[in-house]
Design an enzyme around this catalytic site. Sequence first.
Site, PDB file in Angstrom:
ATOM      1  N   ASN A   7       0.692   8.274   4.491  1.00 50.68           N
ATOM      2  CA  ASN A   7       1.965   8.020   3.815  1.00 50.68           C
ATOM      3  C   ASN A   7       1.990   8.972   2.612  1.00 50.68           C
ATOM      4  OD1 ASN A   7       4.155   7.044   2.454  1.00 50.68           O
ATOM      5  ND2 ASN A   7       3.494   4.905   2.436  1.00 50.68           N
ATOM      6  N   ARG A  90       4.242   8.313   8.017  1.00 49.68           N
ATOM      7  CA  ARG A  90       5.437   7.572   7.616  1.00 49.68           C
ATOM      8  C   ARG A  90       6.451   8.598   7.133  1.00 49.68           C
ATOM      9  NH1 ARG A  90       6.644   4.163   2.295  1.00 49.68           N
ATOM     10  NH2 ARG A  90       8.455   3.031   3.050  1.00 49.68           N
ATOM     11  N   HIS A 179      12.538   0.238   4.490  1.00 48.66           N
ATOM     12  CA  HIS A 179      11.402  -0.678   4.720  1.00 48.66           C
ATOM     13  C   HIS A 179      11.349  -1.158   6.172  1.00 48.66           C
ATOM     14  CE1 HIS A 179      11.617  -1.859   0.205  1.00 48.66           C
ATOM     15  NE2 HIS A 179      10.630  -0.992   0.385  1.00 48.66           N
ATOM     16  N   ARG A 238      14.551   0.109  -9.932  1.00 50.49           N
ATOM     17  CA  ARG A 238      15.877   0.417  -9.362  1.00 50.49           C
ATOM     18  C   ARG A 238      16.835  -0.748  -9.571  1.00 50.49           C
ATOM     19  NH1 ARG A 238      13.653   1.966  -3.606  1.00 50.49           N
ATOM     20  NH2 ARG A 238      11.608   1.972  -4.548  1.00 50.49           N
ATOM     21  N   GLU A 382       2.083  -1.878   7.003  1.00 54.26           N
ATOM     22  CA  GLU A 382       2.905  -0.780   7.521  1.00 54.26           C
ATOM     23  C   GLU A 382       2.045   0.250   8.247  1.00 54.26           C
ATOM     24  OE1 GLU A 382       4.527  -0.821   3.485  1.00 54.26           O
ATOM     25  OE2 GLU A 382       6.409  -0.132   4.358  1.00 54.26           O
TER      26      GLU A 382
END
Length: 399
Positions: A7, A90, A179, A238, A382
């Site tokens: 990733n 990813r 996601h 965010r 993940e």
Amino acid sequence: MQVLVLNSGSSSIKFKLFKMPEETKLCAGLIERIGHRDAKFTFSTQKETLQLTRDIPNHKVGLEILAKKLLHKDSGIINSTDDINIVGHRVVHGGKLFRDTTEITQAVKDKIKSLSTLAPLHNPPNLEGIEVAETIFKKAKQVAVFDTAFHQSIPDYANKYAIPIDFSEKHSIRVYGFHGISHEYVSEKAIQYLGKKHSKIISLHLGNGCSITALKDGKSMDNSQGFSPINGLIMGTRSGDVDPSIIFHLAEKYDYSIDEISTLLQKKSGMFGLTGYNDLRDIKAEAKKGNKACQLALEMNIYRIKKYIGAYAAVLNGLDAIVFTAGIGENSSYMRQHICEDMDFLGISLDEEKNNFDSNTGIKAIHSDTAKVKLLVIPTNEELEIAKQACDLLANNLN
Ligand code: AMP
């Protein structure tokens, strides 16, 4: 079969190596502060955890250090870089071009590059990780798993914005959702837990980035992160949902540049903007001491999540389970408790004792015995999902 999952971010690379199909984790770690003289390399196996600080000027040097460590006789993980059969990457944005996990070719790399306009912070470092891995793990198949691909099932009435259609088409504007790898992994586990063919699930990924997905029979029907990962829930830095006219107001009346507003909404807002802290543990501790800003930020965060749960329960016309995952979802009993408070009209009822469990391995069911809706805490993985999807793709290609 040895599958290395990468990733790659702008200044970091997370990695995990699996033996598949056994799903055995052989090692995992993180390269941080790439581009700095005091970059950090963390590497852990069943036997050891090691941390080095050194000059890692770029992703290539970082992955070379990783390869050296994997090859080192003490770790004994591989004898040659050719032992790595697959590198799974990813990739954050697959746009409209990628609905599925894909073996990487030059054409695929060109498309990932072309999508950088939609994900300028993510796709370029993802691509860099791919290009460097190709030079180090030369015999391995390189596979891209896209964070947006799982949400391609969101129907048109939910994935369009109400702006002129030709404008949306021309500029690739739609709800992409993010996601996806995490929502797919935990929802599959939840479906296995429920053991029924048809299911209505809301999946809550609450970490530094946060998003919520409505899933019908395992398919994504909506996700709160829309065109970009700024939208939806209140996150670490965010903002989540804001009225777009705030942007016009700041630009037109106060002369803020687009860059400044982008930094404001992505890096200086959310829980950090509200409190000065972005780690929920700090915010909770401060709130407990009486810090009013922290108390309000927690209330706002919980309120926003409840609002989306209500909306998605309506979208699904019912609800079998809510899944909590990622750093906050898996670890914060406080957030889970307050999110589920006063939601009994939807059949949501949390058992406080079950909610206060100690370890977070495996699925934890935290609903009360009589609750209609199952409340499940499921640790996300993940990297394992990427390894599984990459193996499935290559097995299918061979058949
Ligand atoms: P992630 O992005 O999934 O790695 O989640 C990281 C975030 O999870 C951190 O910034 C914290 O806000 C939150 N977190 C991790 N552990 C805990 C905990 N025990 N209690 C509350 N929040 C936590």
